[in-house]
Design an enzyme around this catalytic site. Sequence first.
Site, short mmCIF file in Angstrom:
data_model
loop_
_atom_site.label_atom_id
_atom_site.label_comp_id
_atom_site.label_asym_id
_atom_site.label_seq_id
_atom_site.Cartn_x
_atom_site.Cartn_y
_atom_site.Cartn_z
N ALA A 121 -3.87 31.94 29.62
CA ALA A 121 -2.70 32.75 29.99
C ALA A 121 -3.13 33.98 30.80
O ALA A 121 -4.21 34.53 30.56
CB ALA A 121 -1.95 33.17 28.73
N PRO A 122 -2.30 34.37 31.77
CA PRO A 122 -0.97 33.86 32.10
C PRO A 122 -0.94 32.65 33.04
O PRO A 122 0.11 32.16 33.39
CB PRO A 122 -0.30 35.06 32.78
CG PRO A 122 -1.44 35.76 33.45
CD PRO A 122 -2.62 35.61 32.53
N GLY A 123 -2.13 32.19 33.48
CA GLY A 123 -2.17 30.94 34.23
C GLY A 123 -2.60 31.03 35.67
O GLY A 123 -2.60 30.02 36.38
N GLY A 124 -2.98 32.21 36.13
CA GLY A 124 -3.40 32.34 37.53
C GLY A 124 -4.58 31.46 37.87
O GLY A 124 -4.57 30.73 38.87
N GLU A 143 -4.36 28.59 24.86
CA GLU A 143 -3.90 29.97 24.64
C GLU A 143 -3.46 30.09 23.19
O GLU A 143 -2.64 29.29 22.74
CB GLU A 143 -2.75 30.33 25.59
CG GLU A 143 -2.13 31.67 25.33
CD GLU A 143 -3.14 32.82 25.31
OE1 GLU A 143 -3.10 33.62 24.34
OE2 GLU A 143 -3.96 32.92 26.25
N ASP A 170 -6.66 28.64 19.32
CA ASP A 170 -7.86 29.40 19.61
C ASP A 170 -8.93 28.40 20.04
O ASP A 170 -9.28 27.49 19.29
CB ASP A 170 -8.29 30.16 18.35
CG ASP A 170 -9.48 31.08 18.57
OD1 ASP A 170 -10.28 30.80 19.48
OD2 ASP A 170 -9.61 32.05 17.81
N ASP A 186 -12.93 32.66 30.89
CA ASP A 186 -12.66 34.03 31.31
C ASP A 186 -12.39 34.80 30.03
O ASP A 186 -11.27 34.86 29.54
CB ASP A 186 -11.46 34.07 32.26
CG ASP A 186 -11.26 35.46 32.85
OD1 ASP A 186 -12.23 36.04 33.34
OD2 ASP A 186 -10.12 35.97 32.79
N CYS A 240 -13.42 40.72 33.06
CA CYS A 240 -12.99 41.80 33.96
C CYS A 240 -13.59 43.11 33.46
O CYS A 240 -12.95 44.16 33.46
CB CYS A 240 -11.47 41.88 34.09
SG CYS A 240 -10.57 42.04 32.54
#
Length: 318
Positions: A121-124, A143, A170, A186, A240
């Site tokens: 999520a959110p799916g980009g 997710e 999970d 990620d 990130c």
Amino acid sequence: MIPLEKLPENLVKKLETQYQEEDRKRILEGYKGNRYVTLRVNTLKKAVDQIKAEFNQFNIDYEEVPFYQAAFVIKNKTEKELEELEMYQKGEIYLQSLSSMIPPMVLDPKQGEDILDMTAAPGGKTTQIAAMVKNNANITACEMNAIRMERLKYNIEKQGASCVYTMQTDARNLDNFFSFDRILLDAPCTGSGTIQVGEKFSKAIFEEEKIRKITIAQKKLLKKALNLLKPGMEMVYSTCSILKEENEEVLEEILKQGKTEIVPIELTGIEKVPLLPTKIKGTICVCPNSYYEGFFVAKIRKVAPPNVQIASQSHRLK
């Protein structure tokens, strides 16, 4: 450069410990001010040249991105203004940070593969992978949060990513029976690369105990990913964050076990992206600036045992 008192004290100390003065200045400068709006053309619905023609029609000033033909920097429109356009409402473009487009590009997914996105999520990134393989792959997107899962499903449907199967779970709990050709992890992180002074961000997340819990989760997710990855195949670990304990130090714990190796990132155009030094050769850490968020990316290969043929049989989640 921004006043240090506007940043969490613990984060400032870590930057002072982990980076040389010149790199710290670049990071702090990158935290200041706004970033350009960036987007990706959803090539499942529209060709890049068609969207460029529409940009010209609506007087949208854009800049191309060196590492990804479908990505653009928008110079004269806000996110809200872009969201009012038909191309956005139809899912023909997707607003996404440039840095977050790098992990799927490094993953280099192929048609026909079984692919896992562990924290989707959110799916980009999920829908970007679907576009890269032209919907001709088997993508499993996990997710654990119910609200975020709904957002993931919405974006998958809007983008027309019909090859994606979602699981509200999970990813650490996936059965080791399953195996994948490629995996994107990620990982959840502090978000130290995404800070913009003037916008809200959690200072509490940089407390030592919070970081310790985050890194424990990152290591568990990475170990699970390697259990699920087929021998000889590759995965991407990204965050990130620009903090070493969430990036290189997580990888070092895995690498010392001797069952994995770093695959040097070779992505055309990446040399034009602002990078920070990394402790592990072959990995990259993007420096935040007005175009990019801070982002760490590593490509990992699971070493196949000697005299063991790499399995080609798929074990899909269905």
